[in-house]
Design a protein around this motif. Structure first.
Motif, mmCIF file in Angstrom:
data_model
loop_
_atom_site.group_PDB
_atom_site.id
_atom_site.type_symbol
_atom_site.label_atom_id
_atom_site.label_comp_id
_atom_site.label_asym_id
_atom_site.label_seq_id
_atom_site.Cartn_x
_atom_site.Cartn_y
_atom_site.Cartn_z
ATOM 1 N N MET A 13 0.720 -1.126 0.033
ATOM 2 C CA MET A 13 0.000 0.111 -0.039
ATOM 3 C C MET A 13 0.792 1.440 0.099
ATOM 4 O O MET A 13 0.538 2.215 -0.728
ATOM 5 C CB MET A 13 -1.009 0.106 1.107
ATOM 6 C CG MET A 13 -2.050 -0.948 1.130
ATOM 7 S SD MET A 13 -3.175 -0.539 -0.216
ATOM 8 C CE MET A 13 -4.087 0.912 0.526
ATOM 9 N N GLN A 16 2.964 1.009 -3.288
ATOM 10 C CA GLN A 16 2.019 0.704 -4.640
ATOM 11 C C GLN A 16 2.618 -0.032 -5.740
ATOM 12 O O GLN A 16 2.511 -0.069 -6.979
ATOM 13 C CB GLN A 16 1.607 2.151 -5.540
ATOM 14 C CG GLN A 16 0.888 3.197 -4.467
ATOM 15 C CD GLN A 16 -0.734 2.500 -4.327
ATOM 16 O OE1 GLN A 16 -1.126 2.362 -5.221
ATOM 17 N NE2 GLN A 16 -0.774 2.346 -2.974
ATOM 18 N N SER A 17 3.441 -0.923 -5.304
ATOM 19 C CA SER A 17 4.422 -1.823 -6.136
ATOM 20 C C SER A 17 5.013 -3.213 -5.398
ATOM 21 O O SER A 17 5.491 -3.066 -4.294
ATOM 22 C CB SER A 17 5.539 -1.034 -6.534
ATOM 23 O OG SER A 17 6.251 -2.005 -7.176
ATOM 24 N N PHE A 48 -6.502 -5.888 -4.112
ATOM 25 C CA PHE A 48 -6.074 -4.937 -5.301
ATOM 26 C C PHE A 48 -6.608 -5.593 -6.588
ATOM 27 O O PHE A 48 -7.005 -6.693 -6.548
ATOM 28 C CB PHE A 48 -4.609 -5.087 -5.321
ATOM 29 C CG PHE A 48 -3.755 -4.553 -3.999
ATOM 30 C CD1 PHE A 48 -3.475 -3.063 -4.232
ATOM 31 C CD2 PHE A 48 -3.446 -5.363 -3.099
ATOM 32 C CE1 PHE A 48 -2.764 -2.540 -2.990
ATOM 33 C CE2 PHE A 48 -2.459 -4.974 -1.790
ATOM 34 C CZ PHE A 48 -2.447 -3.449 -1.960
ATOM 35 N N ARG A 54 0.022 -3.388 -12.680
ATOM 36 C CA ARG A 54 0.186 -2.699 -11.519
ATOM 37 C C ARG A 54 -0.960 -2.919 -10.582
ATOM 38 O O ARG A 54 -1.952 -3.587 -11.199
ATOM 39 C CB ARG A 54 0.148 -1.303 -11.894
ATOM 40 C CG ARG A 54 1.092 -0.703 -12.841
ATOM 41 C CD ARG A 54 1.402 0.812 -12.812
ATOM 42 N NE ARG A 54 1.269 1.422 -11.678
ATOM 43 C CZ ARG A 54 2.669 1.719 -10.958
ATOM 44 N NH1 ARG A 54 3.615 1.300 -11.540
ATOM 45 N NH2 ARG A 54 2.504 2.265 -10.036
ATOM 46 N N ARG A 56 -3.902 -1.784 -7.974
ATOM 47 C CA ARG A 56 -4.529 -0.723 -7.469
ATOM 48 C C ARG A 56 -5.560 -1.155 -6.388
ATOM 49 O O ARG A 56 -6.366 -2.032 -6.748
ATOM 50 C CB ARG A 56 -5.228 -0.305 -9.038
ATOM 51 C CG ARG A 56 -6.391 0.783 -8.478
ATOM 52 C CD ARG A 56 -6.895 1.370 -9.870
ATOM 53 N NE ARG A 56 -5.988 1.872 -10.803
ATOM 54 C CZ ARG A 56 -6.263 1.926 -12.044
ATOM 55 N NH1 ARG A 56 -7.674 1.873 -12.537
ATOM 56 N NH2 ARG A 56 -5.428 2.327 -12.984
#
Length: 294
Positions: A13, A16-17, A48, A54, A56
């Motif tokens: 979180m 973001q990766s 996610f 990616r 999200r």
């Protein structure tokens, strides 16, 4: 669900990766992906969405993260508490006080407390009396001083020595020529009043009503210290706790006794959920002593 999974989830979180989370935690990216999949399976919903490689956060994931972040904040507080115990040896005390005593009685008591317990770190916060009661009753603070408008049910307490009200005014004010101030003297005067729920104000209003005296209220404030500051600036006169007037006389504030006497009452509050430590007992004794001397 376990702590390691939540730690990995928080790292994702924040970064973001998944790959960046792996770098932060010093583990492989497959380990991150596996832990995330296991956490989602255990929760029963996705944290996610996978969009073009990616991650999200889903709406559910964002909601869940609020609680996870709060949990880690609690852990950070525990680490800080452990560090204080390790570094200072005697832990810490958290003290809450109403404004009248927070800059006078409490600092004087802490001066003596530091000599007795130099290894104890003290946190002092000044707040309203109802909030003092709340944070002590809930165990967030170890000790508190609150005015007598608070509900004392269910919380251990000791009464502090009463303070007798004084009338505060700027130098050169017409009332400064009097040796003492009575209810009739306040009639028609620009008046700085304490908050309506303040018990001392209520006791004062009973005397004013009995004398048919009607001051002109120009400002209301919950703190005697603020009344002093406003009076010093010539806004009006006010009836205050003398403990809050320390330092203002040197700046030109004039104080006169108020008769009949109006009492300011305060209580020393203790946590109801644990026994009092040696440090709490020592600080309580010093607070009562300084309140008596003040």
């Amino acid at each position: 669900m376990n702590f390691r999974q939540l730690e990995i989830y928080q790292a994702i979180m924040l970064s973001q990766s998944a790959s960046r989370a792996a770098e932060l935690l010093g583990i492989t990216q497959p380990a991150v992906s596996r832990a995330l999949a296991e956490l989602e399976h255990g929760l029963g919903f996705l944290l996610f969405e996978r969009v073009r490689g990616r991650l999200r956060p889903t709406p559910e994931g964002q909601l869940f993260y609020h609680d996870v972040a709060a949990s880690f904040t609690g852990l950070d507080r525990l680490r800080m508490a452990a560090a204080r115990i390790r570094d200072f040896g005697s832990g810490s005390l958290r003290v809450a006080s109403l404004a009248a005593y927070g800059s006078t009685v409490v600092p004087r008591a802490l001066r003596g407390f530091r000599r007795l317990h130099p290894g104890t770190v003290v946190t002092l916060q000044v707040m309203s009396s109802p909030l003092v009661r709340e944070v002590v009753a809930s165990g967030q603070f170890d000790l508190g001083i609150a005015a007598d408008e608070v509900d004392l049910a269910g919380i251990p307490y000791r009464a502090c020595p009463e303070e007798q009200a004084v009338c505060a005014m700027p130098a050169g004010h017409a009332l400064a020529a009097l040796a003492e101030i009575g209810p009739a003297d306040l009639h028609g005067q620009a008046f700085i009043a304490l908050a309506p729920e303040d018990r001392a104000r209520q006791r004062l209003e009973q005397l004013l009503d009995a004398a048919g005296s009607r001051p002109q209220v120009v400002v209301e404030t919950p703190a005697s210290m603020t009344v002093c500051a406003l009076a010093l600036q010539g806004v009006g006169v006010g009836v205050v706790n003398p403990a809050a007037a320390e330092g203002f006389i040197e700046r030109g504030l004039v104080l006169r006794p108020f008769r009949p006497a109006v009492a300011f009452k305060a209580f020393l509050l203790f946590r109801p959920d644990i026994q009092r430590s040696r440090q709490v007992k020592a600080l309580a004794r010093l607070l009562l002593q300084e309140a008596r001397l003040g």
